[in-house]
Scaffold this active site. Structure first.
Site, PDB file in Angstrom:
ATOM      1  N   ALA A  77       0.604  -1.226   0.408  1.00 41.14           N
ATOM      2  CA  ALA A  77       0.127  -0.374   0.209  1.00 41.14           C
ATOM      3  C   ALA A  77       1.201   1.048  -0.214  1.00 41.14           C
ATOM      4  O   ALA A  77       1.581   1.662   0.246  1.00 41.14           O
ATOM      5  CB  ALA A  77      -1.043  -0.453   1.353  1.00 41.14           C
ATOM      6  N   ASP A 117       9.662  -3.639  -0.468  1.00 41.39           N
ATOM      7  CA  ASP A 117       9.538  -2.524  -0.241  1.00 41.39           C
ATOM      8  C   ASP A 117       9.213  -2.086   1.086  1.00 41.39           C
ATOM      9  O   ASP A 117       8.211  -2.081   2.023  1.00 41.39           O
ATOM     10  CB  ASP A 117       9.370  -1.608  -1.546  1.00 41.39           C
ATOM     11  CG  ASP A 117       9.060  -0.144  -1.555  1.00 41.39           C
ATOM     12  OD1 ASP A 117       9.738  -0.106  -1.157  1.00 41.39           O
ATOM     13  OD2 ASP A 117       8.290   0.697  -0.888  1.00 41.39           O
ATOM     14  N   CYS A 143      13.515   3.228   0.802  1.00 38.76           N
ATOM     15  CA  CYS A 143      13.058   4.993   0.998  1.00 38.76           C
ATOM     16  C   CYS A 143      13.775   5.801   1.936  1.00 38.76           C
ATOM     17  O   CYS A 143      13.876   6.846   2.072  1.00 38.76           O
ATOM     18  CB  CYS A 143      12.003   5.421   0.686  1.00 38.76           C
ATOM     19  SG  CYS A 143      10.261   5.735   1.909  1.00 38.76           S
TER      20      CYS A 143
END
Length: 444
Positions: free
Chosen positions: A272, A339, A391
């Protein structure tokens, strides 16, 4: 003062109050800036010019709080701790306008700040008026020569927590750190990706041309375009239709590294709100099986809704806690994208509240990341590929996780050298990408 600026100052009185509410919410209620802005725009009827003003003021002030607070302290005749939260927020907004918003006159910055404080803390009106006028008269304060501690100096100059400044100085050389932190005060480039399931390149170009939007095709991702000048993306007909999505190049590169193909069975384990899943489906030509999972029920519902808009029907989206091993998923997938949840130090430009994170905010993340990666690796088929991405630019969450995983899982090896992406070098978010290959014969 020009007539247009004067009109803008009057018009922006309500806009400033909206900006104040958002900034206060982020600072003191731990709200997320992007979510708070969207809620405010849905709640208040303001025109596009005012929305632009609010967005610039909110992100600008939130991105420079430490610097602004330092400046404010130089003009106070009292201890900053004596200021009310309301007064401090109004001064931060006012000082930001004085130094960084050329479209706002000094007079408007002072006048509107006084009007605003009267709405939220009338007792502080005199202080606001005096401090703002003193700042206009004397100009901004210099500070670099007064502070010998490099981390503290960088913290003030670039408005970053001392913890992050010290971590970056430990990881990188000082000049590299300065360049990196400077880039994190800049507005990030905007990339969009053509959704071939809903549109064509010709239709996208026509849409952009009609709006006078500049676009540049990316050399690495053939469906990606860097654009500038696009406003009100949410109301763009082609965007609503699902013809393109907004996605940073770094996210696309993580998916490209995974190399999903039509007919593959793929898992996006922390999926998500779905950007990477949608690109995976695009590369799979909407053929095969894609399981998109996340711990948030709300985000999974958002993912499902957007998948319908994009014409993606191979996604099986469901709620799952990635830190909990699911034996039923063992050896099921050809390719897996992890991720992982992270500190977000690479996307500070987009989420300014990340700038102020402390050790306590992030110290447990490596353990969580390693657990998710370890679980996901067991879901991979014997010759499968797995991409681990974050990230962030924190080594503890990136290469140290990779090294630990390889040490404990001899059947895996790195298929290629991990990639580190930096805003000031690659024109992307700060990002880390590592691709593993599984080979059970290697561990024998």
């Amino acid at each position: 003062m020009s007539n247009s600026i004067h009109k803008g100052a009057i018009m922006s009185n309500n806009a400033r109050k909206i900006a104040y509410d958002i900034i206060y919410d982020v600072k003191y209620n731990k709200a997320y800036s992007n979510i708070s802005i969207n809620k405010a725009f849905n709640k208040n009827t303001i025109d596009n010019r005012e929305k632009g003003f609010v967005t610039e003021l909110v992100y600008g002030a939130l991105s420079r709080l430490i610097y602004l607070d330092y400046q404010i302290e130089q003009f106070l005749d009292m201890r900053a701790s004596k200021l009310s939260k309301q007064a401090k927020t109004v001064l931060e907004m006012g000082f930001y306008q004085l130094e960084f918003m050329d479209s706002v006159s000094d007079f408007a910055s002072v006048d509107e700040s006084v009007k605003l404080i009267k709405k939220v803390d009338n007792r502080s009106a005199g202080i606001i008026n005096a401090v703002m006028r003193k700042r206009v008269k004397e100009g901004k304060a210099e500070y670099t020569d007064k502070i010998s501690d490099k981390a503290k100096s960088l913290s003030i100059e670039f408005s970053i927590s001392e913890y992050i400044a010290r971590r970056f100085l430990k990881i990188y050389k000082e000049e590299f750190t300065r360049q990196l932190l400077s880039s994190m005060l800049e507005k990030p480039s905007l990339f969009i990706r053509l959704n071939k399931l809903r549109s064509t390149e010709a239709e996208l170009f026509e849409n952009l041309e009609q709006q006078g939007i500049y676009s540049k095709k990316n050399d690495i991702i053939d469906s990606a375009y860097e654009i500038s000048g696009m406003k009100n993306i949410g109301s763009n007909p082609l965007f609503v239709k699902g013809g393109f999505v907004i996605q940073d190049l770094s996210s696309m590169l993580a998916v490209k590294a995974l190399n999903p193909l039509p007919g593959d069975t793929v898992l996006d384990i922390c999926s998500a709100p779905g950007g990477k899943s949608f690109y995976i489906a695009d590369l799979m030509e909407n053929k095969g099986q894609l399981d998109s999972m996340d711990i948030s029920e709300h985000k999974i519902q958002m993912l499902k809704k957007r998948a319908v808009e994009l014409g993606v029907d191979i996604i099986n989206a469901r709620v799952m806690d990635a830190t909990v091993f699911n034996e039923e998923m063992t050896n099921r997938y050809d390719k897996i994208l992890v991720d992982a949840p992270c500190s977000g130090f690479g996307i500070i430009r987009r989420k300014p509240e990340i700038r102020y994170k402390s050790y306590e905010d992030v110290n447990q993340l490596p353990e969580i990341q390693y657990q998710i990666l370890s679980n996901a690796s067991k879901y991979l088929k014997d010759t499968g590929s797995l991409v681990y991405s974050t990230c962030t630019l924190e080594k503890k969450e990136n290469i140290e996780i990779v090294d630990k995983f390889l040490e404990n899982n001899k059947e895996f090896y790195l298929e290629e050298e991990p990639k580190e992406l930096y805003p000031h070098i690659h024109n992307t978010d700060g990002f880390f990408i590592a691709k593993f290959k599984k080979d059970i014969n290697k561990s024998v």
